[in-house]
Design a protein around this motif. Structure first.
Motif, mmCIF file in Angstrom:
data_model
loop_
_atom_site.group_PDB
_atom_site.id
_atom_site.type_symbol
_atom_site.label_atom_id
_atom_site.label_comp_id
_atom_site.label_asym_id
_atom_site.label_seq_id
_atom_site.Cartn_x
_atom_site.Cartn_y
_atom_site.Cartn_z
ATOM 1 N N LEU A 68 17.128 45.457 -17.480
ATOM 2 C CA LEU A 68 18.553 45.173 -17.280
ATOM 3 C C LEU A 68 18.876 44.816 -15.833
ATOM 4 N N PRO A 69 18.422 45.576 -14.848
ATOM 5 C CA PRO A 69 18.688 45.131 -13.473
ATOM 6 C C PRO A 69 18.028 43.793 -13.143
ATOM 7 N N LEU A 70 16.858 43.565 -13.700
ATOM 8 C CA LEU A 70 16.202 42.278 -13.476
ATOM 9 C C LEU A 70 16.994 41.143 -14.118
ATOM 10 N N LEU A 71 17.532 41.398 -15.296
ATOM 11 C CA LEU A 71 18.360 40.390 -15.963
ATOM 12 C C LEU A 71 19.602 40.076 -15.143
ATOM 13 N N PHE A 72 20.275 41.118 -14.618
ATOM 14 C CA PHE A 72 21.443 40.882 -13.778
ATOM 15 C C PHE A 72 21.073 40.193 -12.478
ATOM 16 N N ALA A 73 19.937 40.530 -11.910
ATOM 17 C CA ALA A 73 19.519 39.900 -10.662
ATOM 18 C C ALA A 73 19.237 38.418 -10.855
ATOM 19 N N VAL A 74 18.803 38.031 -12.044
ATOM 20 C CA VAL A 74 18.528 36.621 -12.318
ATOM 21 C C VAL A 74 19.777 35.915 -12.825
ATOM 22 N N ALA A 75 20.587 36.606 -13.650
ATOM 23 C CA ALA A 75 21.717 35.960 -14.302
ATOM 24 C C ALA A 75 22.916 35.791 -13.370
ATOM 25 N N LEU A 76 23.195 36.745 -12.504
ATOM 26 C CA LEU A 76 24.383 36.643 -11.664
ATOM 27 C C LEU A 76 24.344 35.447 -10.708
ATOM 28 N N PRO A 77 23.240 35.122 -10.076
ATOM 29 C CA PRO A 77 23.255 33.912 -9.242
ATOM 30 C C PRO A 77 23.415 32.624 -10.058
ATOM 31 N N LEU A 78 23.060 32.638 -11.324
ATOM 32 C CA LEU A 78 23.206 31.449 -12.154
ATOM 33 C C LEU A 78 24.578 31.344 -12.801
ATOM 34 N N LEU A 79 25.399 32.390 -12.676
ATOM 35 C CA LEU A 79 26.714 32.400 -13.327
ATOM 36 C C LEU A 79 27.620 31.245 -12.885
ATOM 37 N N PRO A 80 27.708 30.871 -11.603
ATOM 38 C CA PRO A 80 28.540 29.709 -11.239
ATOM 39 C C PRO A 80 28.073 28.410 -11.897
ATOM 40 N N LEU A 81 26.767 28.219 -12.016
ATOM 41 C CA LEU A 81 26.281 27.007 -12.681
ATOM 42 C C LEU A 81 26.651 27.005 -14.158
ATOM 43 N N VAL A 82 26.599 28.159 -14.788
ATOM 44 C CA VAL A 82 26.972 28.256 -16.201
ATOM 45 C C VAL A 82 28.464 27.972 -16.367
ATOM 46 N N LEU A 83 29.277 28.492 -15.460
ATOM 47 C CA LEU A 83 30.717 28.236 -15.541
ATOM 48 C C LEU A 83 31.043 26.756 -15.323
ATOM 49 N N VAL A 84 30.362 26.110 -14.408
ATOM 50 C CA VAL A 84 30.581 24.672 -14.186
ATOM 51 C C VAL A 84 30.160 23.886 -15.424
#
Length: 102
Positions: A68-84
């Motif tokens: 779970l922490p690894l998933l958040f560490a990878v997913a949170l930096p990609l969140l702006p790209l997903v929103l765009v």
């Protein structure tokens, strides 16, 4: 000269006899204790089967605690790209609708 040779031969034959007696005793003890070794092997196998669910439980907890922490560490930096990308898809669908005919 022959005294040292004789002494060497006596020591050699004595060592060979001791080795032979040792080998025979080892073979007898192996045959005598073999059932106990097999029982130990069986009990170790049963203990491993008994502990297997607990091992899987610990591995699952560790995988969740690390994953779970690894998933958040990878997913949170990609969140702006997903929103765009979601905004582009939303705009493309909104603008590609046919306009109502009057």
């Amino acid at each position: 000269m022959f005294g040292l040779f004789g002494l060497g031969m006596v020591l050699f034959v004595g060592a060979a006899l001791i080795g032979l007696v040792w080998a025979v005793l080892s073979l007898v003890m192996w045959v005598l204790f073999l059932p106990f070794h097999l029982l130990r092997f069986a009990f170790h196998g049963l203990a491993a089967l008994f502990l297997l669910p607990f091992v899987f439980l610990v591995l699952t907890v560790v995988a969740i605690a690390v994953g779970l922490p690894l998933l958040f560490a990878v997913a949170l930096p990609l969140l702006p790209l997903v929103l765009v990308a979601a905004a582009v898809v939303w705009l493309a669908r909104r603008l590609s609708r046919p306009s109502p005919v009057r």
